[in-house]
Design a protein around this motif. Structure first.
Motif, short mmCIF file in Angstrom:
data_model
loop_
_atom_site.label_atom_id
_atom_site.label_comp_id
_atom_site.label_asym_id
_atom_site.label_seq_id
_atom_site.Cartn_x
_atom_site.Cartn_y
_atom_site.Cartn_z
N THR A 176 31.42 45.32 32.36
CA THR A 176 32.77 44.75 32.31
C THR A 176 33.76 45.84 32.72
N GLY A 177 34.77 45.44 33.45
CA GLY A 177 35.76 46.44 33.86
C GLY A 177 36.59 45.93 35.01
N PRO A 178 37.59 46.68 35.40
CA PRO A 178 38.51 46.25 36.46
C PRO A 178 37.91 46.42 37.85
N GLY A 179 38.59 45.84 38.83
CA GLY A 179 38.16 46.01 40.22
C GLY A 179 38.31 47.44 40.67
N VAL A 180 39.47 48.01 40.36
CA VAL A 180 39.72 49.40 40.75
C VAL A 180 38.86 50.28 39.85
N GLY A 238 34.68 48.01 40.00
CA GLY A 238 34.28 47.17 41.13
C GLY A 238 34.08 48.01 42.39
N GLU A 239 35.01 48.92 42.61
CA GLU A 239 34.92 49.77 43.81
C GLU A 239 33.61 50.54 43.85
N GLU A 240 33.17 51.03 42.69
CA GLU A 240 31.94 51.82 42.64
C GLU A 240 30.75 50.96 43.09
N PRO A 299 31.64 40.72 36.07
CA PRO A 299 32.54 39.57 36.03
C PRO A 299 33.99 40.04 36.16
N SER A 300 34.90 39.09 36.36
CA SER A 300 36.32 39.44 36.38
C SER A 300 36.73 40.06 35.06
N GLU A 301 37.62 41.02 35.10
CA GLU A 301 38.12 41.65 33.87
C GLU A 301 38.82 40.63 32.98
N GLN A 359 26.99 42.86 42.27
CA GLN A 359 27.52 41.50 42.39
C GLN A 359 28.87 41.45 41.66
N ILE A 360 29.88 40.95 42.34
CA ILE A 360 31.24 40.95 41.79
C ILE A 360 31.79 39.52 41.87
N ILE A 361 32.30 39.01 40.74
CA ILE A 361 32.73 37.61 40.73
C ILE A 361 34.16 37.46 40.19
N GLY A 376 35.64 36.35 45.75
CA GLY A 376 37.00 36.66 45.33
C GLY A 376 37.96 36.48 46.48
N GLY A 377 39.10 37.16 46.41
CA GLY A 377 40.14 36.99 47.41
C GLY A 377 39.78 37.66 48.74
N THR A 378 40.38 37.16 49.81
CA THR A 378 40.08 37.68 51.15
C THR A 378 40.52 39.14 51.30
N LYS A 422 38.42 45.13 51.32
CA LYS A 422 38.18 46.43 50.66
C LYS A 422 36.70 46.61 50.35
N ILE A 423 36.04 45.52 49.97
CA ILE A 423 34.60 45.59 49.69
C ILE A 423 33.86 46.06 50.94
N LEU A 424 34.25 45.48 52.07
CA LEU A 424 33.61 45.87 53.33
C LEU A 424 33.78 47.35 53.62
P1 NAD Z 1 40.01 39.08 43.26
O1 NAD Z 1 39.62 39.36 44.65
O2 NAD Z 1 41.29 39.63 42.76
O3 NAD Z 1 38.91 39.59 42.22
C1 NAD Z 1 37.57 39.16 42.30
C2 NAD Z 1 36.68 40.21 41.66
O4 NAD Z 1 36.78 41.41 42.43
C3 NAD Z 1 37.04 40.59 40.23
O5 NAD Z 1 35.85 40.82 39.51
C4 NAD Z 1 37.81 41.90 40.41
O6 NAD Z 1 37.73 42.75 39.28
C5 NAD Z 1 37.09 42.51 41.59
N1 NAD Z 1 37.89 43.45 42.38
C6 NAD Z 1 39.24 43.46 42.56
N2 NAD Z 1 39.59 44.48 43.37
C7 NAD Z 1 38.44 45.11 43.73
C8 NAD Z 1 38.15 46.23 44.57
N3 NAD Z 1 39.10 46.91 45.21
N4 NAD Z 1 36.85 46.59 44.71
C9 NAD Z 1 35.87 45.92 44.08
N5 NAD Z 1 36.09 44.85 43.27
C10 NAD Z 1 37.37 44.45 43.10
O7 NAD Z 1 39.97 37.49 43.11
P2 NAD Z 1 40.35 36.61 41.85
O8 NAD Z 1 41.84 36.57 41.74
O9 NAD Z 1 39.54 37.03 40.69
O10 NAD Z 1 39.79 35.18 42.31
C11 NAD Z 1 40.48 34.33 43.14
C12 NAD Z 1 39.96 34.38 44.56
O11 NAD Z 1 38.56 34.12 44.58
C13 NAD Z 1 40.57 33.32 45.43
O12 NAD Z 1 40.95 33.86 46.66
C14 NAD Z 1 39.45 32.30 45.62
O13 NAD Z 1 39.55 31.54 46.79
C15 NAD Z 1 38.26 33.19 45.61
N6 NAD Z 1 37.05 32.43 45.29
C16 NAD Z 1 36.18 32.15 46.30
C17 NAD Z 1 35.04 31.38 46.04
C18 NAD Z 1 34.07 31.02 47.14
O14 NAD Z 1 32.98 30.55 46.81
N7 NAD Z 1 34.40 31.20 48.40
C19 NAD Z 1 34.78 30.94 44.74
C20 NAD Z 1 35.68 31.26 43.74
C21 NAD Z 1 36.82 32.01 44.03
#
Ligand code: NAD
Length: 488
Positions: A204-208, A211-213, A175-177, A146-148, A227-229, A234-236
């Protein structure tokens, strides 16, 4: 300053590399503590702990009633620590105290909701064209990564953990770093609640790397991501390694539509709250304000008359309505969009710069910014800015409003303001968005499914729908015919 550790296999651990990350208060630049900066190696250990707990641990045979009781206990502990958690949330992610208090309470409610739901996971029996007793059971999906993100750290932790635990899964939450502190405090409460070791792991740790693991590792049966679209894509890709199940809660560029027959004062409040609550760092923020041309002038005048009431400051300062943005990088990103809006020819009505005064120098503060004369093709009308920037677009007919509202890659949330319930319902049913409000903006309930159409995500969290994402479905057929199959 506290030196935090991660929670893996029921133990508090450092990163194998001993690397640490400093966690900063975005409102004043103060150092709040350090957390382990994990990499793939650490995450693999956490995944193995969750796998072991799922396959061999006592969690497998824990009854739904007892899983529910664990969740109630976690909820009680969150309420016991509510003040401390809310203040820590303010310091780590910058939101005003009242919003953090709301989040903490709602996180406790979320554990309660799923505590109750744990015993209501039902199967079905079916009539089939054979002498068979055929039925369907729901089983826990397995080990879930789970990644948030950073905008609602504790609340997003609850949204992820509670349904997974109610379903009987084991989890590794990252959680987010930038904002890991309340998730680690929550790990302490989960430990106190007595969950078997390895059922919940918080890394705890970065996405790269870290998170990727989680997305790629073949021992995980699922990855749930908010997180972001772009990151969602990349998650997919990572999840394709073993075709693990995926749920995605992604970004939005949400229309908030104001018709001439609305209650104007209510719509003005709804437009400002919808765009600027939590500094606009909300996936469901009403960042596109679609206004009926005939009331455009009075709508704009009403908003500008109230904009100065949005008090900026550190989230712990009484009366503050908007805190700092999460990081310098986010501040620069939002400022860059403001520049883009000006270059595209939109009219800045207010804000657009940092507030003046020494208390603002140390934090990532930005004034609430409204652009008028925005057209649907402008980048500030199409791209998620994720900060306090509102774009006003006018329309002349209901059809045009619906067309502009749906003319987006996203489909997370939308608002409609009208006293005519026939119109409001007609419009809402035409909107391609998963979360809609009529004559209000932003209320969110644990009881209702949360998620988006189109590129705002896959699947739903919360409500009874939210638990489906953590369950597998199995059919069982009992032959009631005593004669052999008779194949030969
Ligand atoms: P982000 O995508 O940069 O990061 C989210 C999480 O993903 C972090 O924990 C980060 O470490 C991890 N991550 C980053 N790159 C990764 C990778 N390559 N592989 C695996 N994990 C990776 O997003 P953010 O800047 O933390 O949050 C903002 C975004 O979240 C916005 O686009 C916002 O709309 C979205 N968001 C969506 C909802 C929802 O319910 N739809 C809720 C809150 C935030």
């Amino acid at each position: 300053m506290k030196q935090y550790r991660m929670y893996v296999g029921g133990e508090w651990v450092e990163a194998k590399s001993k690397a640490l990350r400093q966690i900063i208060d975005p409102g004043n630049g103060e150092l709040l503590g350090t957390v382990p900066e994990s990499n793939r190696e650490d995450v693999i250990l956490a995944i193995e702990a969750a796998r072991e707990a799922f396959d061999k641990g006592p969690w497998k045979t824990t009854t739904a009633l007892d899983r529910g009781k664990f969740l109630f206990k976690i909820s009680d502990l969150i309420r016991r620590e509510a003040k401390r958690l809310a203040e820590l949330e303010v310091k780590n992610c910058g939101k005003p105290l009242a919003e953090a208090e709301f989040d903490v309470n709602d996180a406790a409610n979320c554990f309660e909701f799923y505590g109750g739901l744990a015993t209501k996971i039902h199967g079905e029996t079916m009539s089939v064209p054979a002498n068979s007793m055929s039925f369907v059971v729901r089983e826990p999906l397995g080990v879930c990564g789970q990644i948030i993100p950073w905008n609602f750290p504790l609340l997003m932790s609850a949204w992820k953990l509670a349904p997974a635990l109610a379903a009987g899964c084991t989890v590794i939450l990252k959680p987010s770093e930038l904002t890991p502190l309340t998730a680690l405090e929550l790990a302490g409460l989960i430990h106190e609640a007595g969950l078997p070791r390895g059922v919940v792991n918080i890394v705890t740790g970065p996405g790269v790397g870290a998170g990727e693991e989680l997305a790629q590792n073949k021992l995980c049966d699922k990855v749930a991501f908010t997180g972001g679209t772009l990151t969602g894509r990349k998650i997919l890709e990572g999840a394709s390694s073993n075709l693990k199940k995926v749920t995605l809660e992604l970004g939005g560029k949400n229309p908030n539509i104001v018709f001439a027959d609305c209650d104007l004062e209510a719509a003005i409040d709804g437009a400002l709250f919808g765009a600027f609550a939590n500094q606009g760092e909300v996936c469901s923020a009403g960042s596109r304000l679609l206004v009926d041309k005939s009331i455009h002038k009075s709508m704009v005048a009403g908003m500008l008359a109230k904009i100065d009431r949005i008090k900026l400051g550190h989230g712990l300062t009484p009366g503050v309505k908007m805190g700092p943005l999460i990081s310098k990088a986010q501040l620069e990103k939002v400022q860059n969009y403001i520049q883009i809006g000006i270059e595209e020819g939109a009219t800045p009505l207010c804000g657009g710069k940092r507030p003046e005064g020494s208390i603002f120098n140390k934090g990532n503060f930005l004034l609430p910014t409204i652009f008028d004369n925005v057209t649907p093709k402008m980048r500030i009308a199409r791209e998620e800015i994720f900060g306090p920037v509102l774009s006003i677009i006018t329309f002349e007919t209901e059809e045009e409003a619906i067309h502009i509202a749906n003319d987006t890659d996203y489909g997370l949330a939308a608002g409609v303001w009208s006293k005519n319930i026939f119109r409001a319902m007609r419009v809402v049913r035409s909107l391609r968005a998963g979360i809609t409000w009529i004559n209000t903006y932003h209320p969110t309930f644990n009881e209702l499914p949360w998620g988006g159409y189109k590129q705002s995500g896959w699947g739903r969290e919360l409500g009874i729908h939210g638990i489906d994402a953590y369950l597998e479905t199995k059919q069982i057929n009992i032959n009631l015919d005593e004669a052999p199959i008779g194949w030969y």
